[in-house]
Scaffold this motif. Structure first.
Motif, PDB file in Angstrom:
ATOM      1  N   ASP A  48       0.829  -1.210   0.000  1.00 44.31           N
ATOM      2  CA  ASP A  48       0.000   0.000   0.000  1.00 44.31           C
ATOM      3  C   ASP A  48       0.860   1.255   0.000  1.00 44.31           C
ATOM      4  O   ASP A  48       0.413   2.310  -0.441  1.00 44.31           O
ATOM      5  CB  ASP A  48      -0.931   0.000   1.219  1.00 44.31           C
ATOM      6  N   GLY A  49       2.073   1.145   0.489  1.00 38.47           N
ATOM      7  CA  GLY A  49       2.998   2.285   0.493  1.00 38.47           C
ATOM      8  C   GLY A  49       4.436   1.803   0.505  1.00 38.47           C
ATOM      9  O   GLY A  49       4.743   0.775   1.100  1.00 38.47           O
ATOM     10  N   ILE A  50       5.301   2.553  -0.174  1.00 40.72           N
ATOM     11  CA  ILE A  50       6.735   2.259  -0.201  1.00 40.72           C
ATOM     12  C   ILE A  50       7.477   3.538   0.154  1.00 40.72           C
ATOM     13  O   ILE A  50       7.228   4.578  -0.432  1.00 40.72           O
ATOM     14  CB  ILE A  50       7.201   1.764  -1.586  1.00 40.72           C
ATOM     15  N   SER A  51       8.390   3.433   1.113  1.00 38.28           N
ATOM     16  CA  SER A  51       9.225   4.572   1.515  1.00 38.28           C
ATOM     17  C   SER A  51      10.693   4.166   1.399  1.00 38.28           C
ATOM     18  O   SER A  51      11.139   3.260   2.099  1.00 38.28           O
ATOM     19  CB  SER A  51       8.940   4.966   2.961  1.00 38.28           C
ATOM     20  N   PRO A  52      11.453   4.813   0.507  1.00 39.32           N
ATOM     21  CA  PRO A  52      12.882   4.498   0.408  1.00 39.32           C
ATOM     22  C   PRO A  52      13.650   5.086   1.591  1.00 39.32           C
ATOM     23  O   PRO A  52      13.234   6.087   2.177  1.00 39.32           O
ATOM     24  CB  PRO A  52      13.301   5.151  -0.902  1.00 39.32           C
ATOM     25  N   PHE A  53      14.756   4.457   1.943  1.00 41.23           N
ATOM     26  CA  PHE A  53      15.633   4.975   2.990  1.00 41.23           C
ATOM     27  C   PHE A  53      17.056   4.503   2.706  1.00 41.23           C
ATOM     28  O   PHE A  53      17.284   3.654   1.856  1.00 41.23           O
ATOM     29  CB  PHE A  53      15.175   4.520   4.388  1.00 41.23           C
ATOM     30  N   SER A  54      17.991   5.064   3.403  1.00 42.66           N
ATOM     31  CA  SER A  54      19.367   4.580   3.340  1.00 42.66           C
ATOM     32  C   SER A  54      19.875   4.457   4.768  1.00 42.66           C
ATOM     33  O   SER A  54      19.452   5.180   5.662  1.00 42.66           O
ATOM     34  CB  SER A  54      20.251   5.522   2.521  1.00 42.66           C
ATOM     35  N   VAL A  55      20.763   3.505   4.965  1.00 41.48           N
ATOM     36  CA  VAL A  55      21.303   3.235   6.293  1.00 41.48           C
ATOM     37  C   VAL A  55      22.794   2.959   6.163  1.00 41.48           C
ATOM     38  O   VAL A  55      23.242   2.382   5.171  1.00 41.48           O
ATOM     39  CB  VAL A  55      20.558   2.053   6.964  1.00 41.48           C
ATOM     40  N   GLN A  56      23.552   3.409   7.135  1.00 38.71           N
ATOM     41  CA  GLN A  56      24.994   3.185   7.124  1.00 38.71           C
ATOM     42  C   GLN A  56      25.284   1.875   7.849  1.00 38.71           C
ATOM     43  O   GLN A  56      24.802   1.638   8.959  1.00 38.71           O
ATOM     44  CB  GLN A  56      25.712   4.328   7.809  1.00 38.71           C
ATOM     45  N   ARG A  57      26.038   1.013   7.214  1.00 40.46           N
ATOM     46  CA  ARG A  57      26.437  -0.271   7.793  1.00 40.46           C
ATOM     47  C   ARG A  57      27.955  -0.363   7.780  1.00 40.46           C
ATOM     48  O   ARG A  57      28.619   0.188   6.910  1.00 40.46           O
ATOM     49  CB  ARG A  57      25.859  -1.443   6.993  1.00 40.46           C
ATOM     50  N   PHE A  58      28.488  -1.102   8.731  1.00 40.67           N
ATOM     51  CA  PHE A  58      29.924  -1.334   8.783  1.00 40.67           C
ATOM     52  C   PHE A  58      30.209  -2.728   8.247  1.00 40.67           C
ATOM     53  O   PHE A  58      29.551  -3.690   8.603  1.00 40.67           O
ATOM     54  CB  PHE A  58      30.457  -1.154  10.207  1.00 40.67           C
ATOM     55  N   VAL A  59      31.191  -2.808   7.373  1.00 39.80           N
ATOM     56  CA  VAL A  59      31.518  -4.046   6.677  1.00 39.80           C
ATOM     57  C   VAL A  59      32.367  -4.931   7.582  1.00 39.80           C
ATOM     58  O   VAL A  59      33.342  -4.486   8.169  1.00 39.80           O
ATOM     59  CB  VAL A  59      32.283  -3.735   5.371  1.00 39.80           C
ATOM     60  N   ALA A  60      31.985  -6.188   7.660  1.00 37.78           N
ATOM     61  CA  ALA A  60      32.752  -7.186   8.400  1.00 37.78           C
ATOM     62  C   ALA A  60      32.967  -8.373   7.464  1.00 37.78           C
ATOM     63  O   ALA A  60      32.261  -9.360   7.523  1.00 37.78           O
ATOM     64  CB  ALA A  60      32.010  -7.613   9.656  1.00 37.78           C
ATOM     65  N   LEU A  61      33.932  -8.236   6.561  1.00 40.39           N
ATOM     66  CA  LEU A  61      34.205  -9.275   5.566  1.00 40.39           C
ATOM     67  C   LEU A  61      35.535  -9.935   5.852  1.00 40.39           C
ATOM     68  O   LEU A  61      36.418  -9.353   6.480  1.00 40.39           O
ATOM     69  CB  LEU A  61      34.244  -8.662   4.158  1.00 40.39           C
ATOM     70  N   GLU A  62      35.672 -11.153   5.366  1.00 40.53           N
ATOM     71  CA  GLU A  62      36.945 -11.848   5.482  1.00 40.53           C
ATOM     72  C   GLU A  62      37.997 -11.111   4.650  1.00 40.53           C
ATOM     73  O   GLU A  62      37.674 -10.568   3.598  1.00 40.53           O
ATOM     74  CB  GLU A  62      36.798 -13.279   4.966  1.00 40.53           C
ATOM     75  N   PRO A  63      39.243 -11.109   5.084  1.00 35.75           N
ATOM     76  CA  PRO A  63      40.295 -10.446   4.307  1.00 35.75           C
ATOM     77  C   PRO A  63      40.341 -10.979   2.871  1.00 35.75           C
ATOM     78  O   PRO A  63      40.223 -12.174   2.643  1.00 35.75           O
ATOM     79  CB  PRO A  63      41.577 -10.798   5.065  1.00 35.75           C
ATOM     80  N   GLY A  64      40.459 -10.063   1.922  1.00 36.24           N
ATOM     81  CA  GLY A  64      40.550 -10.433   0.525  1.00 36.24           C
ATOM     82  C   GLY A  64      39.225 -10.727  -0.149  1.00 36.24           C
ATOM     83  O   GLY A  64      39.181 -11.059  -1.317  1.00 36.24           O
ATOM     84  N   ARG A  65      38.102 -10.607   0.560  1.00 34.09           N
ATOM     85  CA  ARG A  65      36.808 -10.926  -0.028  1.00 34.09           C
ATOM     86  C   ARG A  65      35.896  -9.719  -0.113  1.00 34.09           C
ATOM     87  O   ARG A  65      34.712  -9.854  -0.333  1.00 34.09           O
ATOM     88  CB  ARG A  65      36.121 -12.017   0.782  1.00 34.09           C
ATOM     89  N   GLY A  66      36.425  -8.529   0.083  1.00 34.85           N
ATOM     90  CA  GLY A  66      35.601  -7.335   0.130  1.00 34.85           C
ATOM     91  C   GLY A  66      35.399  -6.627  -1.178  1.00 34.85           C
ATOM     92  O   GLY A  66      34.715  -5.619  -1.227  1.00 34.85           O
TER      93      GLY A  66
END
Length: 110
Positions: A48-66
């Motif tokens: 019935d309704g859509i509201s876009p947003f953005s959020v800041q996330r911190f990356v926690a990836l294995e070394p070499g896979r980012g």
């Protein structure tokens, strides 16, 4: 930058949900966390309704896979809030998507 966002999206898609939200039913099928937005729309219909947003996330990836993103880096993830009104004896529902995946389900009142 596109490669970095793709890497973050892939990392988020494989991450366990932050909350144990209850699944909901649409078209006699279970809709649960991690499902892609196009599948939820196919099962539940257009919101019935859509509201876009953005959020800041911190990356926690294995070394070499980012994909060029360092672990611990902050990235902005795009999302949408889908609202479904209460009808036909169903409670209202709010679904949150980040990077095209369902990450939160809130069920409200009539």
């Amino acid at each position: 930058m596109a490669a970095a966002l793709a890497a973050v999206s892939a990392g988020l898609a494989g991450a366990p949900p932050l909350r144990a939200d209850p699944p909901i039913r649409c078209a006699e099928r279970i809709v649960d966390l991690g499902m892609p937005d196009f599948e939820v729309r196919r099962l539940c219909g257009p919101p019935d309704g859509i509201s876009p947003f953005s959020v800041q996330r911190f990356v926690a990836l294995e070394p070499g896979r980012g994909g060029g993103v360092a672990a611990g880096s902050a990235v902005v993830v795009q999302g949408e809030r889908w609202d479904y009104a209460a009808r036909n004896g169903r409670l209202s529902r709010t679904l949150l998507f980040e990077a095209g995946r369902l990450v939160r389900i809130d069920v409200g009142g009539f």
